[in-house]
Design an enzyme around this catalytic site. Structure first.
Site, PDB file in Angstrom:
ATOM      1  N   HIS A  39      12.323 -45.225  -3.611  1.00 30.03           N
ATOM      2  CA  HIS A  39      12.511 -44.262  -4.694  1.00 30.03           C
ATOM      3  C   HIS A  39      13.892 -44.414  -5.322  1.00 30.03           C
ATOM      4  CE1 HIS A  39       9.094 -41.445  -3.186  1.00 30.03           C
ATOM      5  NE2 HIS A  39       8.665 -42.392  -3.983  1.00 30.03           N
ATOM      6  N   GLU A  90       5.179 -40.747   1.906  1.00 32.30           N
ATOM      7  CA  GLU A  90       5.176 -40.940   3.358  1.00 32.30           C
ATOM      8  C   GLU A  90       4.208 -39.977   4.034  1.00 32.30           C
ATOM      9  OE1 GLU A  90       8.017 -40.340   7.233  1.00 32.30           O
ATOM     10  OE2 GLU A  90       9.013 -40.871   5.347  1.00 32.30           O
ATOM     11  N   SER A 122      17.893 -44.986  -0.223  1.00 30.79           N
ATOM     12  CA  SER A 122      17.302 -45.912  -1.193  1.00 30.79           C
ATOM     13  C   SER A 122      18.223 -46.194  -2.374  1.00 30.79           C
ATOM     14  CB  SER A 122      15.966 -45.342  -1.707  1.00 30.79           C
ATOM     15  OG  SER A 122      16.121 -44.012  -2.160  1.00 30.79           O
TER      16      SER A 122
END
Length: 346
Positions: free
Chosen positions: A48, A136, A278
């Site tokens: 992301h 997730e 991320s």
């Protein structure tokens, strides 16, 4: 005459930014492009982060949400599953379509999948602590049949949930949650269901915990705390919350230096800076440079631990060399994470 710049201390958190699972996922796409050529399809954002996604798109990656979006003419090209994990139905669908896929699911997310399946195998109903709609969570719930998993998001959910067999329950958690908030949910569940079985190992990943610990240590006394990350990044949003709770006067989530609202910041003398798992280091550098253009900056490293974890890429692409140049679009020319160790164990 040189313009006077006010002094500013930046508390630069360590660890910050890419974790081993994110590094591995990005490297899988990069190596697949080197070995098989463009296009390489990626189901969902590999991680992301807009900057990472755009960087991979520029190199020939095509991002899709469903496998049906891959044109028939490109069905011989590889498709990569994102680091967040996918339901069992996705690889099954890929196999039915004769697609060649590379699974970039973080090994720590895969471990949660195995923990959930173990609970079910032992006859337990599975409680998943996480955020509804997160990829997730969708992937973890998709490892088990419909109805086998109950999602708990808050302490209130934990207080009001009911189960047919309260003596046969087991829980797992999303890997990117707030450690403190999750502890409160688990405490409530354990108070209501004394026989609740915990996972064999901690579900919240080491990187999530480490980044939260570093922010928690650096936040007291900060006028502003900046977290580099995307609005849809769960672990980045948790870092913003941790900074606020730990004493920062103000905390913000930014994707790039251009997102900083300088007028809103006002007078500051101490800034905390970290990045979600991320978020690439090159953006951290960009933000530091933006402050240096406005302030006389002194950087203090707020390091709570040193991470050495590395995860191997898929066997199919271990024969491809990964270079500093390959990863410079996220790491910068001066910093490479995990490349030297990545290719071990061929």
């Amino acid at each position: 005459m040189t313009q006077h710049r006010p002094p500013l201390e930046i508390r630069l958190c360590g660890p910050r930014g890419f974790c081993a699972g994110v590094d591995r996922a990005i490297q899988i796409v990069v190596l697949a492009l080197k070995k098989y050529g463009a296009p390489v399809y990626v189901r969902h954002e590999i991680v992301h982060n807009r900057y990472v996604v755009e960087g991979l798109q520029a190199r020939g990656a095509i991002f899709v949400e469903e496998l049906d979006e891959i044109p028939a003419a490109h069905r011989n090209q590889p498709v990569v599953f994102s680091a967040h994990g996918v339901p069992k139905s996705v690889p099954a669908d890929a196999e039915a379509k004769n697609l060649f896929y590379l699974d970039a699911t973080c090994p720590l997310v895969s471990k949660v999948h195995k923990q959930a399946m173990r609970h079910q195998r032992l006859g337990r109903h599975v409680i998943l602590i996480g955020h509804s709609g997160h990829p997730e969570v969708i992937g973890t719930m998709g490892q088990l049949p419909d109805g086998a998993v109950t999602l708990i998001e808050t302490v209130e959910d934990a207080h009001t949930c009911h189960f047919d067999d309260e003596d046969n329950l087991g829980f797992v958690t999303q890997t990117t949650l707030s450690v403190d908030d999750t502890a409160g949910i688990i405490k409530e569940l354990q108070a209501r269901f004394p026989n609740l079985a915990a996972p064999a190992a901690e579900s919240i990943c080491y990187a999530t915990t480490n980044r939260q610990d570093a922010v928690r240590a650096a936040a007291p006394g900060c006028d502003l705390f900046l977290i580099v990350g995307a609005p849809n990044s769960s672990n980045s949003k948790r870092l913003v919350e941790v900074a606020e709770k730990a004493g920062a006067r103000m905390s913000m989530l930014v994707q790039r230096a251009e997102d900083i609202e300088w007028e809103q910041i006002g007078d500051i003398s101490v800034v905390g800076l970290s990045a979600g798992a991320s978020a690439p280091e090159i953006i951290v550098d960009e933000i530091i440079d933006a402050f240096k253009a406005r302030f006389d900056v002194k950087i203090e490293l707020a390091e709570t631990t040193v991470e050495t974890e590395n995860f191997l890429v898929n066997r199919e692409i271990r024969d491809v060399e990964l270079t500093v140049k390959d990863m410079a679009f996220v790491n910068g020319e001066h910093r490479v994470v995990g490349i030297s160790k990545l290719m071990q164990g061929k």
